[in-house]
Design a protein around this motif. Structure first.
Motif, PDB file in Angstrom:
ATOM      1  N   VAL A  33      76.776  12.698  -4.635  1.00  0.00           N
ATOM      2  CA  VAL A  33      75.563  12.221  -3.985  1.00  0.00           C
ATOM      3  C   VAL A  33      75.545  12.770  -2.560  1.00  0.00           C
ATOM      4  N   THR A  34      74.396  13.196  -2.093  1.00  0.00           N
ATOM      5  CA  THR A  34      74.266  13.743  -0.745  1.00  0.00           C
ATOM      6  C   THR A  34      73.938  12.623   0.236  1.00  0.00           C
ATOM      7  N   LEU A  35      74.111  12.924   1.524  1.00  0.00           N
ATOM      8  CA  LEU A  35      73.783  11.926   2.547  1.00  0.00           C
ATOM      9  C   LEU A  35      72.289  11.592   2.543  1.00  0.00           C
ATOM     10  N   PRO A  36      71.384  12.587   2.428  1.00  0.00           N
ATOM     11  CA  PRO A  36      69.963  12.223   2.329  1.00  0.00           C
ATOM     12  C   PRO A  36      69.662  11.335   1.119  1.00  0.00           C
ATOM     13  N   GLU A  37      70.363  11.570  -0.002  1.00  0.00           N
ATOM     14  CA  GLU A  37      70.156  10.704  -1.169  1.00  0.00           C
ATOM     15  C   GLU A  37      70.630   9.288  -0.883  1.00  0.00           C
ATOM     16  N   LEU A  38      71.787   9.174  -0.237  1.00  0.00           N
ATOM     17  CA  LEU A  38      72.272   7.840   0.123  1.00  0.00           C
ATOM     18  C   LEU A  38      71.296   7.121   1.039  1.00  0.00           C
ATOM     19  N   ALA A  39      70.658   7.903   1.920  1.00  0.00           N
ATOM     20  CA  ALA A  39      69.763   7.308   2.916  1.00  0.00           C
ATOM     21  C   ALA A  39      68.503   6.720   2.299  1.00  0.00           C
ATOM     22  N   VAL A  40      68.082   7.229   1.138  1.00  0.00           N
ATOM     23  CA  VAL A  40      66.853   6.714   0.528  1.00  0.00           C
ATOM     24  C   VAL A  40      67.143   5.662  -0.544  1.00  0.00           C
ATOM     25  N   GLU A  41      68.394   5.576  -0.976  1.00  0.00           N
ATOM     26  CA  GLU A  41      68.742   4.570  -1.980  1.00  0.00           C
ATOM     27  C   GLU A  41      69.022   3.227  -1.320  1.00  0.00           C
ATOM     28  N   HIS A  42      68.931   2.163  -2.117  1.00  0.00           N
ATOM     29  CA  HIS A  42      69.333   0.841  -1.661  1.00  0.00           C
ATOM     30  C   HIS A  42      70.751   0.551  -2.156  1.00  0.00           C
ATOM     31  N   HIS A  43      71.454  -0.268  -1.391  1.00  0.00           N
ATOM     32  CA  HIS A  43      72.893  -0.433  -1.611  1.00  0.00           C
ATOM     33  C   HIS A  43      73.266  -1.881  -1.892  1.00  0.00           C
TER      34      HIS A  43
ATOM     35  N   SER B 287      81.240  -8.669   0.763  1.00  0.00           N
ATOM     36  CA  SER B 287      81.948  -9.248   1.906  1.00  0.00           C
ATOM     37  C   SER B 287      82.667 -10.490   1.415  1.00  0.00           C
ATOM     38  N   GLY B 288      83.825 -10.753   1.970  1.00  0.00           N
ATOM     39  CA  GLY B 288      84.546 -11.930   1.517  1.00  0.00           C
ATOM     40  C   GLY B 288      86.006 -11.860   1.892  1.00  0.00           C
ATOM     41  N   PRO B 289      86.822 -12.697   1.262  1.00  0.00           N
ATOM     42  CA  PRO B 289      88.225 -12.818   1.663  1.00  0.00           C
ATOM     43  C   PRO B 289      89.138 -11.703   1.178  1.00  0.00           C
ATOM     44  N   SER B 290      88.620 -10.721   0.410  1.00  0.00           N
ATOM     45  CA  SER B 290      89.497  -9.677  -0.136  1.00  0.00           C
ATOM     46  C   SER B 290      89.924  -8.656   0.904  1.00  0.00           C
ATOM     47  N   GLY B 291      89.188  -8.555   2.020  1.00  0.00           N
ATOM     48  CA  GLY B 291      89.578  -7.650   3.091  1.00  0.00           C
ATOM     49  C   GLY B 291      89.079  -6.230   2.955  1.00  0.00           C
ATOM     50  N   HIS B 292      88.244  -5.928   1.942  1.00  0.00           N
ATOM     51  CA  HIS B 292      87.678  -4.582   1.796  1.00  0.00           C
ATOM     52  C   HIS B 292      86.475  -4.446   2.730  1.00  0.00           C
ATOM     53  N   VAL B 293      86.708  -3.942   3.937  1.00  0.00           N
ATOM     54  CA  VAL B 293      85.625  -3.829   4.923  1.00  0.00           C
ATOM     55  C   VAL B 293      85.083  -2.410   5.018  1.00  0.00           C
ATOM     56  N   ALA B 294      85.781  -1.437   4.425  1.00  0.00           N
ATOM     57  CA  ALA B 294      85.410  -0.031   4.607  1.00  0.00           C
ATOM     58  C   ALA B 294      84.009   0.311   4.107  1.00  0.00           C
ATOM     59  N   PRO B 295      83.571  -0.141   2.921  1.00  0.00           N
ATOM     60  CA  PRO B 295      82.235   0.268   2.461  1.00  0.00           C
ATOM     61  C   PRO B 295      81.112  -0.084   3.443  1.00  0.00           C
ATOM     62  N   ARG B 296      81.093  -1.298   3.938  1.00  0.00           N
ATOM     63  CA  ARG B 296      80.053  -1.674   4.905  1.00  0.00           C
ATOM     64  C   ARG B 296      80.232  -0.928   6.223  1.00  0.00           C
TER      65      ARG B 296
ATOM     66  N   GLY C 150      74.381   4.752   9.834  1.00  0.00           N
ATOM     67  CA  GLY C 150      73.071   4.162  10.065  1.00  0.00           C
ATOM     68  C   GLY C 150      72.381   3.679   8.809  1.00  0.00           C
ATOM     69  N   LEU C 151      73.164   3.287   7.798  1.00  0.00           N
ATOM     70  CA  LEU C 151      72.581   2.906   6.508  1.00  0.00           C
ATOM     71  C   LEU C 151      72.734   1.426   6.189  1.00  0.00           C
ATOM     72  N   ILE C 152      73.229   0.639   7.129  1.00  0.00           N
ATOM     73  CA  ILE C 152      73.480  -0.759   6.822  1.00  0.00           C
ATOM     74  C   ILE C 152      72.195  -1.500   6.491  1.00  0.00           C
ATOM     75  N   ASP C 153      71.058  -1.027   7.043  1.00  0.00           N
ATOM     76  CA  ASP C 153      69.789  -1.706   6.737  1.00  0.00           C
ATOM     77  C   ASP C 153      69.285  -1.372   5.334  1.00  0.00           C
ATOM     78  N   ARG C 154      69.979  -0.466   4.632  1.00  0.00           N
ATOM     79  CA  ARG C 154      69.613  -0.152   3.249  1.00  0.00           C
ATOM     80  C   ARG C 154      70.309  -1.081   2.251  1.00  0.00           C
ATOM     81  N   VAL C 155      71.155  -1.989   2.749  1.00  0.00           N
ATOM     82  CA  VAL C 155      71.834  -2.960   1.887  1.00  0.00           C
ATOM     83  C   VAL C 155      70.846  -4.070   1.526  1.00  0.00           C
ATOM     84  N   VAL C 156      70.634  -4.259   0.229  1.00  0.00           N
ATOM     85  CA  VAL C 156      69.700  -5.300  -0.219  1.00  0.00           C
ATOM     86  C   VAL C 156      70.426  -6.490  -0.846  1.00  0.00           C
TER      87      VAL C 156
END
Length: 311
Positions: free
Chosen positions: A185-195, A199-208, A215-221
């Protein structure tokens, strides 16, 4: 200066590693007043306070930190000499262990662990608790847990971290996603998709964090609390999620989802086993740590696992 015996050394090492009179007493099968009495003897012997109380237990002084390594090493040498006499035999002895795993660990690592245990240690059983990044080390110190598996790097002089395997992040989408069709997947494709994120107690913070960095956090639905929800969510929608690759491979074998390469490098993940220091473990706990490190360190593709799981 009074005599200094092996029992005092063991009390000192356990107090240092657990930060708790209660946990030390339980490990040694003695009363709390006995441990407190031994601590008094240790303080008089070394003419040092050794441990100070804080809100979460005992904190070692500078003098205690200097003493810990030589005393711990001496105990480990002695224990290693006599250990064969009290080894835990999983083929003839029963044992129930309490471990903590994230929902990812429950979905991907627990089946391997249990399958191997059924073959090698049929009398062993497990209680599995949800991993909480904020409390896991305290649970280990108190004796509420025998071990836990985590991706966050937790640094404490009271626990041992044993690396199991490395991971990287990938994208995951529905198998019939209407727009993301290739194996990347390209960055422009990621930018137009919704994500979808977790979040929680598992500690996986990297994706967000990665989405925020681009600059894609506002694409999280949707921001869920468990990774195990994601394949159900993605196969019914056109959302995209960033997940650890091994976990994604497990999901693709049971859901209508597929993996795609991301257009940027992410911080590599190292999955690790956490336990008490060896000198603080019971014979059964020493066996458990060796067993978990061996089985879970055998990192292979899910497609390579036979139905009965581990070797």
């Amino acid at each position: 200066m009074g005599t200094f015996d092996l029992n005092l050394a063991r009390v000192f090492v356990l107090l240092y590693e657990t930060g708790s009179v209660t946990a030390t007493a339980e490990t040694l099968h003695v009363t709390q007043p006995t441990v407190s009495y031994s601590l008094g003897k240790l303080r008089r012997h070394f003419d040092d306070e050794l441990f100070r109380r804080n809100g979460r237990g005992l904190t070692p002084t500078a003098g205690a930190r200097r003493l810990y390594e030589p005393l711990q090493r001496a105990l480990a040498d002695i224990d290693g000499t006599v250990r064969q006499a009290d080894d835990f035999d999983p083929e003839t002895m029963s044992g129930r262990f309490t471990i903590a795993l994230s929902d990812l660990g429950e979905a991907t690592l627990l089946p391997r662990l249990l399958a191997a245990a059924r073959e090698r240690a049929p009398r062993v059983s497990f209680t599995v608790r949800p991993f909480d990044v904020e409390d896991a080390e305290s649970q280990l110190r108190r004796g509420d847990l025998d071990a836990f598996v985590a991706t966050p790097v937790l640094t404490s002089h009271r626990t041992v971290r044993i690396p199991l395997f490395g991971e990287r992040y990938v994208g995951m989408v529905a198998a019939d996603h209407p727009r993301v069709r290739g194996d990347a997947v390209t960055l422009p494709e990621l930018a137009v998709e919704h994500h979808a994120t977790v979040s929680g107690p598992s500690g996986h913070v990297a994706p967000r964090a990665v989405l925020a960095a681009h600059g894609l956090i506002d694409r999280v639905v949707v921001d869920a609390t468990r990774f195990s929800l994601l394949p159900y969510l993605l196969e019914q929608t056109d959302l995209i999620a960033i997940v650890p690759e091994y976990v994604g491979e497990v999901f693709t074998s049971s859901h209508r989802v597929r993996l795609v390469r991301l257009p940027f490098e992410t911080e590599p993940i190292e999955v690790a086993l956490y336990a008490r220091h060896e000198s603080s473990r019971s014979p059964a706990q020493r066996w458990l740590v060796r067993f978990m490190a061996e089985v879970l360190g055998e990192q292979v593709s899910p497609a390579q696992l036979p139905p009965s799981a581990a070797r």
